[in-house]
Design a protein around this motif. Structure first.
Motif, short mmCIF file in Angstrom:
data_model
loop_
_atom_site.label_atom_id
_atom_site.label_comp_id
_atom_site.label_asym_id
_atom_site.label_seq_id
_atom_site.Cartn_x
_atom_site.Cartn_y
_atom_site.Cartn_z
N ARG A 29 0.85 -1.19 0.00
CA ARG A 29 0.00 0.00 0.00
C ARG A 29 0.88 1.24 0.00
N SER A 30 1.91 1.23 0.83
CA SER A 30 2.86 2.34 0.88
C SER A 30 3.54 2.53 -0.48
N LEU A 31 3.95 1.43 -1.10
CA LEU A 31 4.57 1.50 -2.43
C LEU A 31 3.60 2.07 -3.45
N MET A 32 2.34 1.62 -3.43
CA MET A 32 1.35 2.08 -4.40
C MET A 32 1.09 3.58 -4.26
N GLU A 33 1.12 4.07 -3.03
CA GLU A 33 0.88 5.50 -2.82
C GLU A 33 2.00 6.35 -3.43
N ASN A 34 3.19 5.78 -3.58
CA ASN A 34 4.32 6.51 -4.15
C ASN A 34 4.53 6.22 -5.64
N LEU A 35 3.89 5.19 -6.15
CA LEU A 35 4.05 4.80 -7.54
C LEU A 35 3.54 5.90 -8.46
N GLU A 36 4.23 6.11 -9.58
CA GLU A 36 3.84 7.13 -10.55
C GLU A 36 3.65 6.49 -11.91
N PHE A 37 2.71 7.03 -12.67
CA PHE A 37 2.46 6.60 -14.03
C PHE A 37 2.59 7.82 -14.93
N GLU A 38 3.30 7.64 -16.03
CA GLU A 38 3.55 8.76 -16.92
C GLU A 38 3.35 8.31 -18.36
N ASN A 62 8.88 3.82 -10.06
CA ASN A 62 8.97 3.46 -8.65
C ASN A 62 10.05 4.34 -8.00
N PRO A 63 9.65 5.44 -7.33
CA PRO A 63 10.63 6.33 -6.74
C PRO A 63 11.14 5.87 -5.37
N THR A 64 10.71 4.69 -4.92
CA THR A 64 11.09 4.21 -3.59
C THR A 64 12.34 3.34 -3.66
N SER A 65 12.89 3.04 -2.50
CA SER A 65 14.09 2.19 -2.43
C SER A 65 13.74 0.71 -2.33
N ILE A 66 12.46 0.38 -2.53
CA ILE A 66 12.01 -1.01 -2.46
C ILE A 66 11.53 -1.44 -3.85
N PRO A 103 12.10 -2.06 -10.70
CA PRO A 103 13.21 -2.01 -9.74
C PRO A 103 13.11 -0.81 -8.80
N ALA A 104 13.78 -0.89 -7.68
CA ALA A 104 13.84 0.24 -6.75
C ALA A 104 14.42 1.45 -7.49
#
Length: 155
Positions: A29-38, A62-66, A103-104
């Motif tokens: 959920r945390s990852l999805m909140e940070n995910l971006e689509f362009e 995916n702007p996260t480190s995971i 990827p992260a």
């Protein structure tokens, strides 16, 4: 083993599985909140029976480190809603794309997603659609519906 021991082990296993699944959903959920689509591009524009069909290229960022590495149908891009720069909903794509790995701090490009825009929806804004198609990266706004482990998110 007696029945009490078997039931005890089953109960502990069930609680552990529930907590593990809950932690997994919470993590994603945390990852999805940070995910971006362009939007990266649009091509193969066709007009038939009042419907404009177009193939859209999309970058999943995916702007996260995971790393996002959810196998099978546990992560599905369900729908992509298309909007004009003025915020008018002009179309939709329903790709049902799954088995997505990003990827992260990375990007994955998904190409040739078929989208449909109804001329009835755009009405008098056909010139706006022409502007969008001439430069989709700048002029097409999207909202993406994603399902992760059966939970829906809008990004």
């Amino acid at each position: 083993m007696n029945i009490k021991t078997i039931l005890g082990v089953a109960a502990v296993t069930a609680v552990g599985s529930t907590l593990f699944g809950s932690n997994k959903i919470s993590k994603y959920r945390s990852l999805m909140e940070n995910l971006e689509f362009e939007v990266k591009g649009a091509r193969n524009i066709k007009l038939k029976n009042g419907i404009v069909s177009v193939d859209v290229d999309l970058a999943v960022i995916n702007p996260t480190s995971i790393a996002i590495d959810i196998p099978g149908n546990n992560l599905v891009i369900k729908k992509i809603h298309l909007f004009s720069p003025s915020g008018q909903r002009i179309g939709i794509a329903e790709p049902n794309i799954s088995d997505i790995n990003v990827p992260a701090n990375g990007t994955r490009k998904i190409t040739n997603i078929p989208a449909k825009i109804s001329l009835v929806t755009i009405g008098n804004n056909f010139s706006e659609v022409l502007n969008i198609m001439s430069n989709p990266k700048e002029n097409l706004v999207i909202e993406t519906e994603v399902s992760v482990f059966g939970k829906s998110f809008t990004v």
